[in-house]
Design a protein around this motif. Structure first.
Motif, PDB file in Angstrom:
ATOM      1  N   ILE A 100       0.880  -1.147   0.501  1.00 16.38           N
ATOM      2  CA  ILE A 100       0.288   0.233  -0.105  1.00 16.38           C
ATOM      3  C   ILE A 100       0.377   1.322  -0.192  1.00 16.38           C
ATOM      4  CG2 ILE A 100      -1.593   1.690   1.439  1.00 16.38           C
ATOM      5  CD1 ILE A 100      -2.666  -0.956   0.431  1.00 16.38           C
ATOM      6  N   ARG A 101       1.996   0.985   0.884  1.00 14.21           N
ATOM      7  CA  ARG A 101       2.392   2.929   0.766  1.00 14.21           C
ATOM      8  C   ARG A 101       3.794   2.694  -0.594  1.00 14.21           C
ATOM      9  NH1 ARG A 101       3.947   0.459   5.789  1.00 14.21           N
ATOM     10  NH2 ARG A 101       6.268  -0.780   5.234  1.00 14.21           N
ATOM     11  N   GLU A 102       3.967   1.799  -0.814  1.00 16.20           N
ATOM     12  CA  GLU A 102       4.997   1.322  -2.452  1.00 16.20           C
ATOM     13  C   GLU A 102       3.518   1.806  -3.150  1.00 16.20           C
ATOM     14  OE1 GLU A 102       8.413   1.469  -4.802  1.00 16.20           O
ATOM     15  OE2 GLU A 102       7.235   1.795  -2.489  1.00 16.20           O
ATOM     16  N   ALA A 103       2.079   1.538  -3.411  1.00 18.11           N
ATOM     17  CA  ALA A 103       1.713   2.070  -4.647  1.00 18.11           C
ATOM     18  C   ALA A 103       1.774   3.498  -3.942  1.00 18.11           C
ATOM     19  CB  ALA A 103       0.062   0.795  -4.541  1.00 18.11           C
ATOM     20  N   GLY A 104       1.160   3.816  -3.094  1.00 18.15           N
ATOM     21  CA  GLY A 104       0.428   5.323  -3.136  1.00 18.15           C
ATOM     22  C   GLY A 104       1.715   6.796  -3.441  1.00 18.15           C
ATOM     23  N   ARG A 105       3.610   5.936  -2.903  1.00 19.23           N
ATOM     24  CA  ARG A 105       4.009   6.397  -2.832  1.00 19.23           C
ATOM     25  C   ARG A 105       4.924   6.556  -5.249  1.00 19.23           C
ATOM     26  NH1 ARG A 105       9.837   6.028  -4.331  1.00 19.23           N
ATOM     27  NH2 ARG A 105       9.456   3.825  -4.242  1.00 19.23           N
ATOM     28  N   GLN A 106       4.185   5.592  -5.444  1.00 19.95           N
ATOM     29  CA  GLN A 106       5.077   5.219  -6.853  1.00 19.95           C
ATOM     30  C   GLN A 106       3.229   5.972  -7.811  1.00 19.95           C
ATOM     31  OE1 GLN A 106       7.994   4.298  -9.096  1.00 19.95           O
ATOM     32  NE2 GLN A 106       8.296   2.116  -7.784  1.00 19.95           N
ATOM     33  N   LEU A 107       2.715   5.793  -7.113  1.00 20.51           N
ATOM     34  CA  LEU A 107       1.367   6.921  -7.907  1.00 20.51           C
ATOM     35  C   LEU A 107       0.674   7.670  -7.838  1.00 20.51           C
ATOM     36  CD1 LEU A 107      -0.145   3.224  -9.106  1.00 20.51           C
ATOM     37  CD2 LEU A 107       1.564   4.864 -10.740  1.00 20.51           C
ATOM     38  N   GLY A 108       1.527   8.225  -6.437  1.00 22.48           N
ATOM     39  CA  GLY A 108       0.772   9.578  -6.029  1.00 22.48           C
ATOM     40  C   GLY A 108      -0.936   9.433  -6.185  1.00 22.48           C
ATOM     41  N   LEU A 109      -1.189   8.124  -4.986  1.00 24.06           N
ATOM     42  CA  LEU A 109      -2.124   7.739  -4.583  1.00 24.06           C
ATOM     43  C   LEU A 109      -2.863   7.838  -3.373  1.00 24.06           C
ATOM     44  CD1 LEU A 109      -2.971   4.779  -6.773  1.00 24.06           C
ATOM     45  CD2 LEU A 109      -3.539   6.192  -7.658  1.00 24.06           C
ATOM     46  N   GLU A 110      -3.919   8.110  -2.628  1.00 17.78           N
ATOM     47  CA  GLU A 110      -4.881   8.022  -1.882  1.00 17.78           C
ATOM     48  C   GLU A 110      -5.013   6.474  -1.334  1.00 17.78           C
ATOM     49  OE1 GLU A 110      -6.369  11.063   0.427  1.00 17.78           O
ATOM     50  OE2 GLU A 110      -5.147  12.084  -1.013  1.00 17.78           O
ATOM     51  N   LEU A 111      -4.976   5.379  -0.502  1.00 16.78           N
ATOM     52  CA  LEU A 111      -5.372   4.046  -0.425  1.00 16.78           C
ATOM     53  C   LEU A 111      -6.089   3.703   1.002  1.00 16.78           C
ATOM     54  CD1 LEU A 111      -2.513   3.481  -2.895  1.00 16.78           C
ATOM     55  CD2 LEU A 111      -3.879   2.310  -2.910  1.00 16.78           C
ATOM     56  N   ARG A 112      -6.646   3.303   0.828  1.00 14.48           N
ATOM     57  CA  ARG A 112      -7.772   2.482   2.426  1.00 14.48           C
ATOM     58  C   ARG A 112      -8.419   1.174   1.973  1.00 14.48           C
ATOM     59  NH1 ARG A 112      -8.710   4.980   7.151  1.00 14.48           N
ATOM     60  NH2 ARG A 112      -7.674   6.390   7.024  1.00 14.48           N
ATOM     61  N   LEU A 113      -7.477  -0.231   2.924  1.00 15.00           N
ATOM     62  CA  LEU A 113      -7.041  -1.105   2.349  1.00 15.00           C
ATOM     63  C   LEU A 113      -8.203  -1.886   3.393  1.00 15.00           C
ATOM     64  CD1 LEU A 113      -7.531  -3.898   0.385  1.00 15.00           C
ATOM     65  CD2 LEU A 113      -5.283  -4.535   1.838  1.00 15.00           C
ATOM     66  N   TYR A 114      -9.743  -2.428   2.975  1.00 17.00           N
ATOM     67  CA  TYR A 114     -11.178  -3.120   4.459  1.00 17.00           C
ATOM     68  C   TYR A 114     -10.470  -4.646   3.799  1.00 17.00           C
ATOM     69  CZ  TYR A 114     -12.575   1.760   4.475  1.00 17.00           C
ATOM     70  OH  TYR A 114     -12.565   3.092   4.854  1.00 17.00           O
ATOM     71  N   ALA A 115     -10.952  -5.156   5.336  1.00 15.78           N
ATOM     72  CA  ALA A 115     -11.160  -6.407   5.599  1.00 15.78           C
ATOM     73  C   ALA A 115     -12.586  -6.764   4.994  1.00 15.78           C
ATOM     74  CB  ALA A 115     -10.597  -7.426   6.513  1.00 15.78           C
ATOM     75  N   THR A 116     -12.645  -8.829   5.038  1.00 17.82           N
ATOM     76  CA  THR A 116     -14.021  -8.918   4.727  1.00 17.82           C
ATOM     77  C   THR A 116     -15.022  -8.617   5.512  1.00 17.82           C
ATOM     78  OG1 THR A 116     -13.711 -11.278   5.379  1.00 17.82           O
ATOM     79  CG2 THR A 116     -12.863 -10.549   3.269  1.00 17.82           C
ATOM     80  N   ASP A 117     -14.650  -8.176   6.422  1.00 18.53           N
ATOM     81  CA  ASP A 117     -15.308  -7.498   7.955  1.00 18.53           C
ATOM     82  C   ASP A 117     -15.858  -5.936   8.957  1.00 18.53           C
ATOM     83  OD1 ASP A 117     -12.899  -7.377   8.603  1.00 18.53           O
ATOM     84  OD2 ASP A 117     -12.945  -8.615  10.446  1.00 18.53           O
ATOM     85  N   GLY A 118     -14.988  -5.678   7.065  1.00 20.47           N
ATOM     86  CA  GLY A 118     -14.740  -4.150   7.275  1.00 20.47           C
ATOM     87  C   GLY A 118     -13.961  -3.463   8.278  1.00 20.47           C
ATOM     88  N   THR A 119     -12.988  -3.984   8.759  1.00 18.49           N
ATOM     89  CA  THR A 119     -11.893  -3.922   8.829  1.00 18.49           C
ATOM     90  C   THR A 119     -10.941  -3.014   8.579  1.00 18.49           C
ATOM     91  OG1 THR A 119     -10.754  -6.012   9.444  1.00 18.49           O
ATOM     92  CG2 THR A 119     -12.356  -4.705  11.162  1.00 18.49           C
ATOM     93  N   VAL A 120     -10.340  -1.509   8.936  1.00 16.92           N
ATOM     94  CA  VAL A 120      -8.711  -1.464   7.837  1.00 16.92           C
ATOM     95  C   VAL A 120      -7.870  -2.196   7.894  1.00 16.92           C
ATOM     96  CG1 VAL A 120      -7.689   0.686   7.322  1.00 16.92           C
ATOM     97  CG2 VAL A 120     -10.231   0.845   7.572  1.00 16.92           C
ATOM     98  N   LEU A 121      -7.310  -2.811   6.813  1.00 20.92           N
ATOM     99  CA  LEU A 121      -5.972  -3.536   7.598  1.00 20.92           C
ATOM    100  C   LEU A 121      -5.048  -2.436   6.864  1.00 20.92           C
ATOM    101  CD1 LEU A 121      -6.900  -6.295   5.282  1.00 20.92           C
ATOM    102  CD2 LEU A 121      -7.064  -6.584   7.273  1.00 20.92           C
ATOM    103  N   SER A 122      -4.977  -1.411   5.904  1.00 24.88           N
ATOM    104  CA  SER A 122      -4.035  -0.688   5.887  1.00 24.88           C
ATOM    105  C   SER A 122      -4.422   0.260   5.198  1.00 24.88           C
ATOM    106  CB  SER A 122      -3.007  -1.614   5.270  1.00 24.88           C
ATOM    107  OG  SER A 122      -1.729  -0.723   4.797  1.00 24.88           O
ATOM    108  N   PHE A 123      -3.761   1.707   5.434  1.00 22.01           N
ATOM    109  CA  PHE A 123      -3.809   2.830   4.639  1.00 22.01           C
ATOM    110  C   PHE A 123      -2.631   3.954   4.340  1.00 22.01           C
ATOM    111  CE2 PHE A 123      -4.223   3.649   8.889  1.00 22.01           C
ATOM    112  CZ  PHE A 123      -2.976   5.414   9.026  1.00 22.01           C
ATOM    113  N   THR A 124      -2.728   4.509   2.952  1.00 18.00           N
ATOM    114  CA  THR A 124      -1.930   5.768   3.259  1.00 18.00           C
ATOM    115  C   THR A 124      -2.638   6.801   2.829  1.00 18.00           C
ATOM    116  OG1 THR A 124       0.713   6.341   1.647  1.00 18.00           O
ATOM    117  CG2 THR A 124      -1.243   4.678   0.980  1.00 18.00           C
TER     118      THR A 124
END
Length: 646
Positions: free
Chosen positions: A280-304
């Motif tokens: 997630i950190r590498e994708a945000g750095r390389q592409l200039g993105l803001e990201l947030r990953l949610y698990a199947t139960d709705g909890t946040v796994l990672s973000f940038t």
């Protein structure tokens, strides 16, 4: 003055004509000849000489004017051949027209067929009201004649000419400009006129044939030049558009190459052991993105980045939409969401704020990053709950299957998965009244995980086995959450509670029958349990608990009769059979009416004041009939039983 013979005068006239002398010299010569002439024959000859001289002079002048006009027209054609934009070309045409005919003003108008008017596109000369952009009616005026019958049309005095269809607004413009003589010629492409070129003078003036021909030729040249300018403008615009498209395509290709390179780097990072956070950190750095990953139960796994966290309801709805569509979808506020999947497995949901608003770019970014993130989620043992979810689904399939596996095996499997089926559970069936099976499946997975239950999706219906003792409350909770998320009605039925593996199948069948009964009753889009259907619950229940229904409905009356040897139940039965009439009931029971009245008062004390309400009275009558039939059957069975003493 000495007499001059006609031959001498003729010679002098020819000399003057050859020298292109002014017409005044010819008149002077003729007057002198008239004064010295005495013969009538000579006078007639001199008179004819004068007329011939004037005619030759006029023809010479006309020829000179025509030559000058043709020369000016050739010069105009050369000028029009120069590259101009449309507005510049129209200015050249109007200026040339005004100078060619030596008039006060000239202008060009184009019709607007959709709006029903003509508008002045350009003008030349001293004008006050005929300014660029002036709109005039298209069904009147000199221009309407030109367009209706393509050809030149002129008038020496516009306001006094009755051949023209006058309009107050147009006449006011002509009057304000002080115009009199006006001529219009069509501007045509091939044979189709698309505008009118006008010249106007503030004096009464009769245009000559040469002037009309000159204007017609100028109109023809102008029409060709205007069409060429239009085509040139269209070609220039097309070339510019192609150049812009080429630049965009090149930029898109470069962007695609960059995205592909980053995607390969992310996959290499994932396969080399990188975790979700690193990806997630590498994708945000390389592409200039803001990201947030949610698990199947709705909890946040990672973000940038500064991307805000979604609420539980929004996260659930987003997961339903993306996994149902099986592709990235656009969200409000410039966000995108993509399903993170591996085959048929739902691994989570990725929410992205792209650096570009272009839909194709954003969708491609979301898809590629989601693919890369799916690798560590699938490989990471901490995400093994996905596999457990499949096992839990298989357990519910076995509990609902017929024939079932031995109860001991089912109980053992459920305990291994952390599910104690000896505690109360309820069966809930949710049927969306729309084509939303994919969304319902995603929601059921999240809901079952949140409620520590099991789920199954079959024939477009979501089946849930949830901990609890109140099936009606469970059904209403499911309806309140699922219907708003789908935006469509959902019919929910429930049954239970069940407290062992074998009763799960019977509870499921009871919930199915309840769902069918709700459909038959027109209760689509509602929630109910078999228990809440009253006497229908007895008919739908798998064990047909008739005794429980009788006790809950008229139990106090039966207990009172048994303890005090009264006949309240018999009185109640007679009361209903006689149409709720105490008098007829007393006649049937062979007692006094007051006796029946006192018994009904006692029944009201035992059953409550609302026992005669239609719904309540119906259940009481049904319970009385069931009680009587049950007693008759039990008595018959006792009579038919063999006597042990004989």
């Amino acid at each position: 003055m000495a007499h001059r013979p006609a031959e001498s005068v003729a010679l002098s006239v020819l000399e003057l004509l050859a020298a292109e002398a002014p017409i005044a010299q010819l008149d002077t010569l003729v007057e002198e000849a008239f004064r010295g002439c005495e013969s009538a024959q000579d006078l007639e000859s001199i008179r004819r000489l004068r007329q011939l001289g004037l005619s030759i002079h006029a023809q010479s002048r006309r020829r000179q004017q025509r030559e000058a006009g043709l020369a000016a027209l050739v010069d105009t054609a050369r000028d029009l051949a120069m590259p101009y934009d449309l507005d510049g070309l129209l200015k050249v045409i109007t200026r040339r027209a005004r100078l060619l005919l030596n008039v006060d003003m000239s202008y060009i108008s184009f019709p607007d067929d959709e709006e029903g008017y003509i508008y002045v596109r350009t003008s030349d000369g001293h004008t006050s009201m005929l300014s660029v952009g002036l709109r005039l009616p298209d069904d009147s005026g000199l221009g309407s004649n030109v367009l209706a019958n393509p050809g030149p049309f002129w008038t020496p005095d516009y306001l006094a000419d009755e051949r023209i269809e006058h309009h107050p607004e147009l006449d006011e413009v002509v009057r304000a400009e002080g115009l009199h003589a006006i001529m219009g010629v069509p501007l045509s492409h091939r044979t189709t006129p698309f505008g009118v070129l006008y010249v106007a003078d503030r004096n009464v003036r009769y245009f000559t044939i040469d002037e009309i021909a000159l204007m017609t030729s100028l109109g023809d040249l102008g029409g060709v030049a205007i069409e060429k300018a239009r085509l040139l403008g269209q070609s220039t615009a097309a070339v510019s558009a192609l150049e812009l498209q080429s630049l965009r395509t090149e930029a898109g290709l470069q962007q695609t190459r960059r995205i592909t390179e980053v995607h390969q780097e992310l996959l290499e990072l994932a396969l080399s052991g990188g975790d979700v956070h690193a990806l997630i950190r590498e994708a945000g750095r390389q592409l200039g993105l803001e990201l947030r990953l949610y698990a199947t139960d709705g909890t946040v796994l990672s973000f940038t980045g500064e991307l805000p966290e979604l609420s539980e309801t929004t996260a659930t709805a987003t997961a339903m939409d993306t996994h149902a569509a099986r592709r990235p979808v656009r969200l409000p506020d410039g966000l995108w969401a993509a399903p993170v999947t591996a085959g048929a497995s739902n691994l989570g949901t990725l929410v992205v704020r792209p650096s570009s608003d272009r839909g194709e770019y954003a969708e491609q970014i979301c898809r590629l990053v989601a693919q890369a993130v799916a690798v560590p989620l699938l490989l990471d043992s901490s995400r093994a709950a996905t596999a457990v979810g499949h096992v839990r689904d298989e357990l519910l399939d076995e509990l609902l299957a017929s024939p079932q596996r031995p109860p001991q095996q089912l109980a053992l499997r459920s305990r291994r998965l952390g599910i104690d089926l000896s505690t109360p559970h309820v069966l809930v069936i949710a049927r969306p009244e729309c084509e939303a099976q994919g969304k319902a499946a995603t929601w059921a997975n999240l809901y079952a995980h949140r409620m520590s239950g099991l789920k199954r999706v079959h024939n477009g219906r979501a089946v849930l086995l949830l901990p609890g003792t109140d099936p009606g409350a469970a059904a209403r909770s499911v309806l309140e959450e699922l219907a708003p998320l789908l935006g469509n009605p959902v019919t929910v039925s429930a049954a239970g509670p069940v407290t062992d593996p074998t009763s799960v199948f019977h509870g499921y069948q009871e919930a199915l029958r309840c769902l069918d009964a709700m459909t038959s009753l027109g209760a689509v889009g509602k929630a109910a349990s078999a228990r809440e259907l009253g006497f229908l619950g007895v008919l739908l229940a798998d064990n047909h608990d008739v005794e429980g229904f009788i006790d809950s409905t008229i139990g106090p009356v039966l207990d009172y009769d048994q303890q005090r040897f009264t006949e309240l139940a018999r009185t109640l039965y007679a009361y209903f059979e006689t149409g709720n009439s105490p008098t007829y009931a007393a006649q049937r029971l062979h007692v006094h009416t007051n006796t029946v009245a006192r018994r009904l008062e006692r029944i009201s004390e035992l059953l409550g004041p609302n026992w005669q309400k239609p719904d309540r009275a119906f259940e009481i009558q049904l319970a009385l009939k069931l009680s009587r039939i049950r007693r008759l059957l039990l008595d018959r069975a006792a009579d038919e039983a063999p006597d042990n003493d004989s």
